[in-house]
Structure formats: structure tokens, C-alpha cells
Design an enzyme around this catalytic site. Structure first.
Site, PDB file in Angstrom:
ATOM      1  CG  PHE A 160       5.846   5.229   1.863  1.00  0.00           C
ATOM      2  CD1 PHE A 160       6.823   5.477   2.804  1.00  0.00           C
ATOM      3  CD2 PHE A 160       5.260   3.979   1.829  1.00  0.00           C
ATOM      4  CE1 PHE A 160       7.227   4.491   3.693  1.00  0.00           C
ATOM      5  CE2 PHE A 160       5.650   2.980   2.718  1.00  0.00           C
ATOM      6  CZ  PHE A 160       6.638   3.238   3.649  1.00  0.00           C
ATOM      7  CB  SER A 161       0.688   8.711  -1.175  1.00  0.00           C
ATOM      8  OG  SER A 161       0.087   9.615  -2.075  1.00  0.00           O
ATOM      9  N   PRO A 193       0.809  -1.226   0.000  1.00  0.00           N
ATOM     10  CG  PRO A 193      -0.925  -1.597   1.506  1.00  0.00           C
ATOM     11  CD  PRO A 193       0.379  -2.168   1.042  1.00  0.00           C
ATOM     12  CB  CYS A 194       1.111   3.959  -2.435  1.00  0.00           C
ATOM     13  SG  CYS A 194      -0.558   4.463  -2.946  1.00  0.00           S
ATOM     14  N   PRO A 195      -0.375   4.640   0.580  1.00  0.00           N
ATOM     15  CG  PRO A 195      -2.675   4.449   1.041  1.00  0.00           C
ATOM     16  CD  PRO A 195      -1.509   3.690   0.458  1.00  0.00           C
TER      17      PRO A 195
END
Length: 340
Positions: free
Chosen positions: A91-92, A87-89
Site C-alpha cells: 500500500f506504500s 507489511p506496508c509495501p
């Protein structure tokens, strides 16, 4: 003796490379890796809607609809590749960038599974924000952890447009190659001029309901697209993102305030909206890939996907590395037996 053993080597090489994938989403990475020649023995995905889409598109895939925290990798020990789009959240830049403090950070689970499975290769992707200086210490921790498990690590920021996808979409791709593999890994060569324009990509879809302005629209949409966004489960509706993203789409003649159910009809005036099928094509999905009947969920699936052409390009280089290792190791065995 040598020729006999080399034939055995060739027969072994013909066996497909196997893959376990976590956080499989709507199948963008899995599809690309399958196109590169990998056979998935397990795909792990938490969200039920995504699991249904995976099974609908590829009934032969072993889709495990479960939390990756509960997934035991030991039955899959020794597969060729462990892949995943964690999941990217965390680091987004669109989020709070909590990194390892974010409950959605699954890098620790990926490292656990590397230890349990001990694959010959690892492929993990994330957003560009993963490279931000604020995550230097955590990033070093992740790489050190993977290296201690016996892998040579690589990291690079890849732009999807360099691999034929009509949008920029930068993504960080982490590769680990087990140290006992003889083949050397190299990222696929960039091809900056390989991506078609948005107009060339979508012209036929814009015209499919008879809109007379499709040709002119396509000629004006003469660049690649900004990065598609999908939003999270809690936030983000069926649109093309915040104001800055919508303005970028408007420059291409696209109304980003929402997603259309179908292409413009005859007599339509103004800026058309994309359909979910158009979004999928911009991500590099084939038109045969379905995303269910719920538009909001479909748009989130598509917008959060890893473009299949990029996954294919990277997967082919991983395959090349692993197969090179097979050739060399088998040849060494052949030669040693011949000497004996």
C-alpha cells in the site's frame, strides 16, 4: 456481598492484559504496548535478524521466528489483544501499490488469526497509502470480514508528531473491539505541540564526541523531522531516502546521503549525518534499545518501525476500554448476586 464481589473485580483487574503480536519487526509496537501494560505471550516475526533483536532486548518475550502463514493462533485463543504491523509495501506510495495482489499482503492472515484467537481487541497498523481511493473496495472487504467475526471496527490516520515523536510519520491504525466488551474505544487525543524539535532531540548525541558546532546545529534544526524511511530487504541502503526526503533533511542541516558510524568529531565542518542511534531516538525508541551490529540492517529496522510512543498511547486507550468492560461486567454480576 457487593463489596466482596467488587474486591474480586479489582483483583481480576490487576492481572495483566495479554497480547499476541504478528509481524513484530524490531519491536516498536511491542515496546509501546508493553509500556501501556500489555504482556506479550507470543511475538511472531519472519526475519531472523529481527528475531535476534527482539530476543536481545527482551529475553523474557516468547519470540516465534516463523512465517505468519504457518502460525497457529488456536493455542492463544482468548488473549486480550491481537496486534501487528502488517507489511506496508502493498500500500506504500514508494512501491507499486499492488494491494491485495501483492504477495506480501498479510491482511488475510490477520483475519484468519482473529477468527482463531478471538481476542477481545485487535490493533493493526499500516501506511497512509492504505486509505487511498484505489483500495476502497479491498478496505471495505477487510472491515466487513472483521465485523462478521464479531467486532466493532475503527480506523484513523495518526501522526506520530501528535504523540511526542519528533517526526510527522502518518500511520493508519485499525482497531477492532469485540462486541461483547462493554467499554467503548476512543483514539488518544492529539497533542500537536508535544513533539520536540530535531535539534532538541539530538543535540546531546551530536555533541558526544566533542563537536563544537553541535549547539549551533541544534538551534537551526528547529522543526520536527520528515518521515524516516527504512527501505525494503531488496532495496534501500543506509541513508535517509530518495531525493525529496534528503532535501527535507538538508533543510534541517542533515546530510541524508548516508548514515554515520559515530557523531561528528571536533573540528567537523559541513552537514553531519545521523547515526543509527540518532535515527532510533527520532523514532521514539529508548537509547537502551539495540539493533545489532550491522548498520544497513539496523537502519532498515529503525526506519520501518512503528514509534513506541504512538503504540503506547493507542495501547493505553485499548486497555482503558477493556478494563472498563471488566469493571462493568463484574459489577453487574455482583449486583445480581446481591439481589439473589
Amino acid at each position: 456481598m457487593i463489596s466482596i464481589e467488587l474486591r474480586r473485580s479489582e483483583k481480576k483487574m490487576q492481572q495483566p492484559l495479554t497480547c499476541v503480536e504478528i509481524c513484530a519487526g524490531a519491536g516498536g509496537q511491542a515496546l509501546g504496548l508493553a509500556m501501556a501494560g500489555f504482556v506479550h505471550v507470543a511475538l511472531v516475526e519472519y526475519e531472523e535478524d529481527y528475531c535476534k533483536v527482539l530476543k536481545q532486548n527482551r529475553p523474557e518475550w516468547n519470540v516465534i521466528c516463523a512465517d505468519v502463514h504457518d502460525f497457529d493462533g488456536r493455542p492463544y485463543h482468548g488473549v486480550d489483544l491481537l496486534a501487528g504491523g502488517v507489511p506496508c509495501p502493498p500500500f506504500s506510495v514508494a512501491g507499486k501499490q499492488l494491494g491485495q495482489e501483492d504477495e506480501r499482503d498479510l491482511f488475510p492472515e490477520a483475519i484468519r488469526l482473529i477468527k482463531e484467537i478471538q481476542p477481545r481487541a485487535v490493533m493493526l497498523e499500516n501506511v497512509r497509502g492504505f486509505l487511498d481511493p484505489g483500495f476502497d473496495e479491498y478496505r471495505d472487504h477487510i472491515f466487513t470480514s472483521i465485523q462478521k467475526l464479531g467486532y466493532v471496527t475503527h480506523i484513523k490516520l495518526l501522526n506520530a508528531s501528535d504523540y511526542g515523536v519528533p517526526q510527522l510519520r502518518p500511520r493508519v491504525v485499525i482497531i477492532g473491539i469485540r462486541k461483547d466488551q462493554i467499554g467503548a474505544f476512543a483514539y488518544p487525543d492529539e497533542q500537536p505541540d508535544s513533539a520536540p524539535t530535531v535539534g532538541d532531540t539530538l543535540r546531546d548525541l551530536m555533541a558526544q564526541n566533542g563537536w563544537e558546532g553541535a549547539k549551533q546545529w541544534a538551534s537551526n534544526a528547529n522543526r520536527i523531522a520528515p518521515t524516516l524511511v527504512g527501505g525494503s530487504k531488496k532495496h534501500g541502503g543506509p541513508d535517509l531516502g530518495p531525493t525529496r526526503a534528503r532535501n527535507a533533511w538538508a533543510e534541517l542541516g542533515v546530510d541524508g546521503r548516508g548514515i554515520a558510524n559515530e557523531a561528528p568529531a571536533p573540528g567537523f565542518e559541513g552537514m553531519p549525518r545521523l547515526t543509527s542511534r540518532m535515527m532510533a531516538r527520532i523514532q521514539g525508541f529508548p537509547d537502551t534499545w539495540t539493533f545489532g551490529s550491522r548498520k544497513t540492517v539496523a537502519c532498515r529496522m529503525i526506519g520501518n518501525a512503528f514509534p513506541p510512543p504512538v503504540a503506547r498511547a493507542v495501547g493505553e486507550k485499548i486497555k482503558e476500554c477493556l478494563e472498563h468492560g471488566c469493571i462493568d461486567s463484574e459489577r453487574e454480576i455482583s449486583l445480581s448476586q446481591a439481589v439473589i
